[in-house]
Design a protein around this motif. Structure first.
Motif, mmCIF file in Angstrom:
data_model
loop_
_atom_site.group_PDB
_atom_site.id
_atom_site.type_symbol
_atom_site.label_atom_id
_atom_site.label_comp_id
_atom_site.label_asym_id
_atom_site.label_seq_id
_atom_site.Cartn_x
_atom_site.Cartn_y
_atom_site.Cartn_z
ATOM 1 N N HIS A 163 0.845 -1.199 0.000
ATOM 2 C CA HIS A 163 0.000 0.000 0.000
ATOM 3 C C HIS A 163 0.877 1.244 0.000
ATOM 4 O O HIS A 163 1.753 1.397 0.856
ATOM 5 C CB HIS A 163 -0.919 0.053 1.214
ATOM 6 N N ASP A 217 -4.494 4.501 -3.519
ATOM 7 C CA ASP A 217 -5.289 5.568 -2.927
ATOM 8 C C ASP A 217 -6.344 6.043 -3.945
ATOM 9 O O ASP A 217 -6.225 5.800 -5.145
ATOM 10 C CB ASP A 217 -4.346 6.721 -2.548
ATOM 11 N N GLY A 245 -9.472 3.332 0.025
ATOM 12 C CA GLY A 245 -8.239 3.814 -0.610
ATOM 13 C C GLY A 245 -7.077 3.949 0.366
ATOM 14 O O GLY A 245 -5.921 4.092 -0.040
HETATM 15 ZN ZN LIG Z 1 -2.662 5.225 2.596
#
Ligand SMILES: [Zn+2]
Length: 332
Positions: free
Chosen positions: A233, A256, A310
């Motif tokens: 991420h 995101d 996100g």
């Molecule tokens: Zn983040």
């Protein structure tokens, strides 16, 4: 397919019966704390409470995964950072960095996840969750990606200064951070985690040139040595580094809201599963369940492999909005 099989098929880009709504990012919300009776900060520090709050994301909010922990400073704390500001409604803050001087880098060591800091608390929570739901649900455990951990032990300002003035210091910090991600991720896997989420919140600030020079190699080394299912991420706008992120060889990339799912699928969707990306603030926190469901359906329409927020859920996210996210995937 059960939720675990569906999530794993999605990460491997294999056939699945539908898109799962799973969350590789933090799921602790006030509503779930109240529903489970496991509140922050206790749920950061006590394995039973951590497992209980994590499980509520599934049993109460219908999310098709469980994920620990709820803040990203376990490794940094075990390496000498001091945390403060322990509250019910927000994550702890860094009071003191472990690496304050260049000399401190020489004193920095790889922590033992079974002994140091509060890392054993997370290992035990994973063990509990794996025992309770590990056959049916993905048990996702987070570790800091190498650059993220360098920032968390050193501070962003000093890391950027190292990058410009003394890159060898950054490389040394990153080496220890990489070994930490590998050791901690392996220990979490041994405890029963079915996937490791590598959190690299700040990496998009580097831009393509510095990402390739400093982050790509260490992150790929961590991914390869972990040898399990991985998700990466990165917060904010990653459009310019999408190819490099796929080059890390992670199974899934959690993006995101600012990055369009269709654009990410087009760029790298044949190499990595795309995970995301309903807006955590404007939509999940502040809007109606109908609006959440609509945005979630748009993500699915654009070809997302795993439906997720996100970024980590805001602690203030209403329960009905988490349920609406899950509902969109079950009814699409
Ligand atoms: Zn983040």
């Amino acid at each position: 397919m059960n939720s675990k099989e569906r999530f794993e098929a999605a990460l491997r880009l294999e056939a699945k019966d539908r898109v799962p709504a799973a969350c590789p990012l933090q799921t602790g919300t006030i509503d779930l704390m109240e529903a489970s009776g496991a509140y922050w900060p206790d749920a950061h520090l006590n394995s039973d409470k951590m497992a209980k709050l994590a499980l509520a994301a599934h049993t109460v909010a219908d999310i098709e995964s469980v994920r620990v922990p709820f803040h990203n400073d376990y490794e940094a704390e075990a390496m000498g950072c001091f945390l403060g500001g322990w509250k019910k409604e927000s994550q702890p803050v860094k009071v003191e960095f472990a690496v304050k001087t260049v000399e401190d880098v020489d004193r920095l060591g790889v922590p033992d996840p079974r002994k140091d800091g509060k890392m054993p608390v997370v290992l035990r929570a994973v063990e509990i969750l794996s025992g309770e739901v590990g056959e049916d649900l993905p048990v996702i455990a987070a570790v800091c990606a190498p650059f993220e951990l360098a920032v968390r032990v050193r501070g962003m300002t000093e890391v950027m200064r190292d990058l410009m003035l003394r890159p060898e210091i950054l490389r040394r910090t990153m080496k220890i951070a990489t070994e930490t991600a590998i050791e901690y991720g392996k220990a979490l896997t041994d405890s029963g985690a079915s996937a490791i989420a590598l959190i690299d919140g700040s990496a998009s600030t580097l831009g393509p040139q510095f990402y390739a020079a400093y982050c790509l190699g260490p992150t790929r080394e961590a991914v390869e040595k972990l040898g399990t299912l991985t998700v990466l991420h990165v917060c904010a706008d990653t459009k310019l580094i999408l190819n490099a992120l796929a080059d890390t060889h992670v199974n899934g990339l959690s993006i995101d809201t600012v990055v369009d799912i269709a654009l990410a699928k087009e760029a790298i969707g044949d190499r990595v599963a795309i995970i995301g990306n309903v807006d955590i603030t404007d939509t999940l926190w502040c809007r109606s369940p109908e609006k959440v469901e609509k945005e979630a359906r748009e993500c699915i329409g654009k070809g997302v492999d795993v439906l997720a927020p996100g970024c980590g859920f805001s602690p203030l996210t209403p329960l009905e909005n988490m349920r609406a996210l899950a509902r969109a995937s079950r009814t699409s």
